[in-house]
Design an enzyme around this catalytic site. Structure first.
Site, PDB file in Angstrom:
ATOM      1  N   LYS A  70       0.827  -1.215   0.000  1.00 54.77           N
ATOM      2  CA  LYS A  70       0.000   0.000   0.000  1.00 54.77           C
ATOM      3  C   LYS A  70       0.861   1.264   0.000  1.00 54.77           C
ATOM      4  CE  LYS A  70      -2.186  -1.481   3.709  1.00 54.77           C
ATOM      5  NZ  LYS A  70      -1.714  -2.885   3.754  1.00 54.77           N
ATOM      6  N   THR A  71       1.865   1.293   0.858  1.00 55.04           N
ATOM      7  CA  THR A  71       2.753   2.457   0.921  1.00 55.04           C
ATOM      8  C   THR A  71       3.542   2.600  -0.374  1.00 55.04           C
ATOM      9  OG1 THR A  71       2.961   2.190   3.318  1.00 55.04           O
ATOM     10  CG2 THR A  71       4.627   3.533   2.220  1.00 55.04           C
ATOM     11  N   ASP A 115      -1.199   6.820   6.624  1.00 57.78           N
ATOM     12  CA  ASP A 115      -1.199   5.375   6.861  1.00 57.78           C
ATOM     13  C   ASP A 115      -2.079   5.072   8.076  1.00 57.78           C
ATOM     14  OD1 ASP A 115      -0.575   2.755   6.418  1.00 57.78           O
ATOM     15  OD2 ASP A 115       1.444   2.865   7.260  1.00 57.78           O
ATOM     16  N   THR A 164      -5.384  -1.277   7.248  1.00 57.98           N
ATOM     17  CA  THR A 164      -5.525  -2.730   7.324  1.00 57.98           C
ATOM     18  C   THR A 164      -6.904  -3.108   7.870  1.00 57.98           C
ATOM     19  OG1 THR A 164      -4.498  -2.660   9.523  1.00 57.98           O
ATOM     20  CG2 THR A 164      -3.053  -3.126   7.652  1.00 57.98           C
ATOM     21  N   ARG A 224       6.501  -8.324   1.862  1.00 62.25           N
ATOM     22  CA  ARG A 224       7.319  -7.833   2.970  1.00 62.25           C
ATOM     23  C   ARG A 224       7.959  -8.988   3.724  1.00 62.25           C
ATOM     24  NH1 ARG A 224       4.180  -4.209   6.998  1.00 62.25           N
ATOM     25  NH2 ARG A 224       4.318  -2.724   5.268  1.00 62.25           N
TER      26      ARG A 224
END
Length: 343
Positions: A70-71, A115, A164, A224
């Protein structure tokens, strides 16, 4: 009196002066961003249209489990538009004044990335609504009969947000993301393999295809985590003076307690508790958490989703149930009386 010599560890930057590994592994152009094809296709159309109109893109919301990119998408959007991106998070904006300070310091065309936006205070959300809709910041000065509202005009900007827990975002806030709300999906093992092959090249790791495939299939479909495991395999090989091979990858992941399907020790413990102590279930979530000495929220939000995704755990009205797949994976015999039992 003996003196102790201290060694200062100074990070050695790469060719671009980069010392933060996670940042260096982040894709810098669309072509390097692997996976999420539907989202990329939609964003390319939206950004191209906005660029042709010479207007900032509309506000965008990305949601999904942690570690899916997402980032990274937010940074790519800013780079694609040639815009500056300012980054903050929901918990960091504690007061209306914090949000006002951030918004009034934006330049025309800037992008603001928030975020974990679901953790914004509701009072701050109310101030954000007119900022997103009409580019105005309404601030109340004073209290009681003497209170007055000051309206500050904001430069055109784009709000990019990630979460999330999309269900925790209020409906009025969700509806103001006029550019679209996008859900990031888990990656396939093939996509994860491509991602860590690129990461290995950046980190200078020589690893064959079999080694990367072994990491990919234990990465829980999450880039990740895959990059994290790749770095741990590099460390193990470096300390042991070995090459990064399929054998050393297996040794590293076994040392970390990660099995061939990506289950770690807590994952297996949950299933073992349900199978051994409660005859496979059903058993309440609170009971499982107590038996593990964990918080209920940790079991529910951190461990259960992947077990359910693999088909190892079922949520029923009466509690959690271990499936036949879970029995077989852990080496337990599945009871015959459960095979045709409806729960």
């Amino acid at each position: 009196m003996s003196s102790t010599k201290q060694t200062n560890i100074i990070p050695e930057p790469n060719a671009d002066g980069e010392v933060f590994l996670d940042k260096s592994l982040r894709p810098g152009v669309w072509e390097e961003y692997i996976g999420q094809k539907a989202i990329k296709d939609n964003l390319k159309i939206l950004l191209t249209a906005a660029r042709e109109r010479q207007h900032p893109p509309e506000h965008l919301l990305f949601y999904g489990p942690p570690g899916l990119g997402k980032t990274t998408l937010a940074h790519l959007i800013a780079k694609e538009m040639g815009a500056q991106i300012k980054i903050t998070s929901g918990p960091a904006i504690e007061k209306v004044g914090d949000l006002a300070s951030i918004l009034t310091n934006l330049s025309p065309g800037d992008m603001l990335f928030i975020d974990e936006i679901h953790r914004l205070n509701k009072m701050i959300e109310e101030v954000l609504y007119p900022a997103m809709e009409s580019g105005a910041l309404n601030i109340i000065i004073g209290k009681g009969p003497g209170a007055r509202v000051i309206q500050i005009d904001l430069p055109p900007f784009t709000l990019l947000a990630a979460t999330t827990r999309v269900a925790l975002i209020s409906s009025p806030l969700r509806s103001r993301f006029s550019g679209g709300t996008f859900r990031l999906e888990f990656y396939t093992n093939e996509e994860i393999g491509q991602i860590i092959a690129r990461s290995a090249k950046i980190l200078g790791i020589e690893a064959d295809k079999e080694s990367l495939e072994e990491i990919a299939k234990r990465s829980r479909f999450t880039p990740r985590l895959a990059n994290h495991l790749l770095k741990r395999c590099r460390d193990y090989s470096q300390v042991g003076k070995k090459d990064v091979s399929k054998t050393t990858v297996k040794e590293t992941l076994n040392l970390l307690g990660i099995d061939e399907l990506g289950l770690n020790e807590p994952d297996r413990k949950i299933l073992e508790i349900i199978i051994e102590k409660f005859n496979g279930g059903p058993v309440g979530l609170g009971t499982v958490a107590t038996a593990m000495s964990e918080e209920v929220a940790t079991v529910e939000d951190v461990y259960e989703p992947y077990l359910i995704q693999l088909g190892f755990l079922e949520r029923t009205p009466r509690g959690r149930v271990a499936t036949q797949k879970a029995y077989e994976h852990l080496g337990f015999e599945y009871p015959k009386d459960k095979q045709n039992k409806l729960i």
